[in-house]
Design an enzyme around this catalytic site. Structure first.
Site, PDB file in Angstrom:
ATOM      1  N   SER A 134      37.579  44.354  39.150  1.00 18.37           N
ATOM      2  CA  SER A 134      37.238  43.733  40.441  1.00 18.37           C
ATOM      3  C   SER A 134      37.627  44.659  41.585  1.00 18.37           C
ATOM      4  CB  SER A 134      37.965  42.402  40.591  1.00 18.37           C
ATOM      5  OG  SER A 134      37.938  42.016  41.952  1.00 18.37           O
ATOM      6  N   ASP A 145      33.634  40.390  44.314  1.00 22.84           N
ATOM      7  CA  ASP A 145      34.041  39.048  44.745  1.00 22.84           C
ATOM      8  C   ASP A 145      33.569  38.784  46.166  1.00 22.84           C
ATOM      9  OD1 ASP A 145      35.649  38.047  42.491  1.00 22.84           O
ATOM     10  OD2 ASP A 145      36.848  39.835  42.894  1.00 22.84           O
ATOM     11  N   MET A 169      33.455  36.311  49.155  1.00 23.23           N
ATOM     12  CA  MET A 169      34.209  35.144  49.651  1.00 23.23           C
ATOM     13  C   MET A 169      33.837  34.867  51.101  1.00 23.23           C
ATOM     14  SD  MET A 169      37.971  35.921  48.123  1.00 23.23           S
ATOM     15  CE  MET A 169      38.206  36.426  46.423  1.00 23.23           C
ATOM     16  N   HIS A 188      30.288  37.732  41.787  1.00 21.13           N
ATOM     17  CA  HIS A 188      30.981  36.438  41.729  1.00 21.13           C
ATOM     18  C   HIS A 188      30.963  35.820  43.129  1.00 21.13           C
ATOM     19  CE1 HIS A 188      35.128  34.341  40.850  1.00 21.13           C
ATOM     20  NE2 HIS A 188      34.159  33.471  41.041  1.00 21.13           N
ATOM     21  N   MET A 191      31.887  33.234  45.687  1.00 20.69           N
ATOM     22  CA  MET A 191      32.818  32.150  46.056  1.00 20.69           C
ATOM     23  C   MET A 191      32.467  31.718  47.471  1.00 20.69           C
ATOM     24  SD  MET A 191      36.113  33.884  44.296  1.00 20.69           S
ATOM     25  CE  MET A 191      35.246  35.443  44.264  1.00 20.69           C
ATOM     26  N   MET A 227      37.935  30.625  35.610  1.00 23.30           N
ATOM     27  CA  MET A 227      38.942  31.136  36.552  1.00 23.30           C
ATOM     28  C   MET A 227      40.328  30.836  35.991  1.00 23.30           C
ATOM     29  SD  MET A 227      37.520  32.632  39.164  1.00 23.30           S
ATOM     30  CE  MET A 227      39.119  33.020  39.841  1.00 23.30           C
TER      31      MET A 227
HETATM   32  C1  DX5 Z   1      39.950  35.947  42.595  1.00 23.42           C
HETATM   33  C2  DX5 Z   1      38.824  36.848  42.190  1.00 23.42           C
HETATM   34  C3  DX5 Z   1      39.202  37.837  41.167  1.00 23.42           C
HETATM   35  C4  DX5 Z   1      40.316  38.776  41.561  1.00 23.42           C
HETATM   36  C5  DX5 Z   1      41.051  39.138  40.313  1.00 23.42           C
HETATM   37  O1  DX5 Z   1      39.464  34.903  43.349  1.00 23.42           O
HETATM   38  O2  DX5 Z   1      37.741  36.117  41.698  1.00 23.42           O
HETATM   39  O3  DX5 Z   1      38.076  38.565  40.681  1.00 23.42           O
HETATM   40  O4  DX5 Z   1      39.878  39.934  42.204  1.00 23.42           O
HETATM   41  O5  DX5 Z   1      42.179  39.846  40.654  1.00 23.42           O
HETATM   42  P1  DX5 Z   1      43.434  39.909  39.671  1.00 23.42           P
HETATM   43  O6  DX5 Z   1      42.947  40.489  38.390  1.00 23.42           O
HETATM   44  O7  DX5 Z   1      44.393  40.804  40.410  1.00 23.42           O
HETATM   45  O8  DX5 Z   1      43.947  38.511  39.511  1.00 23.42           O
HETATM   46 ZN    ZN Z   2      36.093  37.291  40.669  1.00 27.70          ZN
END
Ligand code: DX5
Ligand code: ZN
Length: 217
Positions: free
Chosen positions: A7, A34, A36, A65, A67, A136
């Site tokens: 990520s 990610d 967001m 992904h 969010m 998750m």
């Molecule tokens: C969190 C994200 C993840 C995040 C994972 O909301 O969806 O993809 O970047 O990071 P780590 O592996 O550090 O938990």
């Molecule tokens: Zn993610």
């Protein structure tokens, strides 16, 4: 043989293409991005322009992904020629079936993500339609959080359903994945592991990818 999807949320954004080149060199299988919106999750990251800026800068496929609230309004923004998966959250979709088909119509594979507290049973009707389920294992919003152990039960439950019903969706795990829990997750049924801090927090990012790959392959 499981796959690694680092990520870029944990990467140095000022050198994004160079950071992605490091994971590619280390044998990563996807680039996890990610998205967001500061509404569905308490953080804002980046959108379509940044995703598009990486097209052609790496040969790795994109694992997107989302969010964000109302993902159905944004699907085309993320359907680049390198996008393999677009993953929406079950919790953001009033009409999940429609959104899954929207993703397929733009030529991508469709995934659905579940927050830690959302049960697998909420996907019962749609499992035959999706290409991937993302479990998750932290509350979404930030990288570097602690792995929530009960997420493993959901991975096992999904794997069981997949076998019993002869389905072929992939299982992805995201949040708090580390060298320590990677093997256990793959044994539980995970096909794709997302790792943020565990990859980009390492001194040698390419070497850390190789370490992951050795464990999960
Ligand atoms: C969190 C994200 C993840 C995040 C994972 O909301 O969806 O993809 O970047 O990071 P780590 O592996 O550090 O938990
Ligand atoms: Zn993610």
């Amino acid at each position: 043989m499981a796959k690694l999807s680092p990520s870029i949320l944990s990467s140095d954004f000022s050198q994004l293409a160079a950071q992605v080149a490091l994971i590619e060199e280390g044998g990563a299988d996807y680039v996890h991005m990610d998205i967001m919106d500061g509404q569905f999750v308490p953080n804002i990251t980046f959108g379509g322009p940044v995703v598009k800026s990486l097209v052609g800068k790496t040969s790795l496929p994109f694992d997107i992904h989302l969010m964000i609230e109302r993902p159905e309004l944004r699907i085309p923004d993320f359907a680049t020629p390198q996008t393999e998966y677009i993953v929406v959250h079950q919790e953001t979709c009033d009409h999940l079936d429609r959104v899954i088909h929207q993703i397929k119509e733009v030529g991508c594979k469709a995934g659905v993500a579940l927050n830690p507290a959302t049960p697998v049973s909420t996907l019962e009707c749609i499992l035959g339609e999706v290409d991937l389920v993302l479990i998750m294992s932290v509350n979404p919003g930030f990288s570097g959080q602690k792995f929530i152990p009960y997420a493993v039960l959901k991975v096992c439950e999904l794997d069981e359903i997949r076998k019993n019903e002869d389905l072929d969706f992939k299982i992805e795990v995201d949040g708090g994945v580390s060298l320590e829990n990677a093997a256990m997750l793959v044994e539980s049924g995970a096909d794709i592991l997302v790792a943020g801090n565990a990859v980009f927090g390492a001194k040698d990012i390419s070497e850390r990818c190789r370490e992951f790959k050795k464990i999960i392959e």
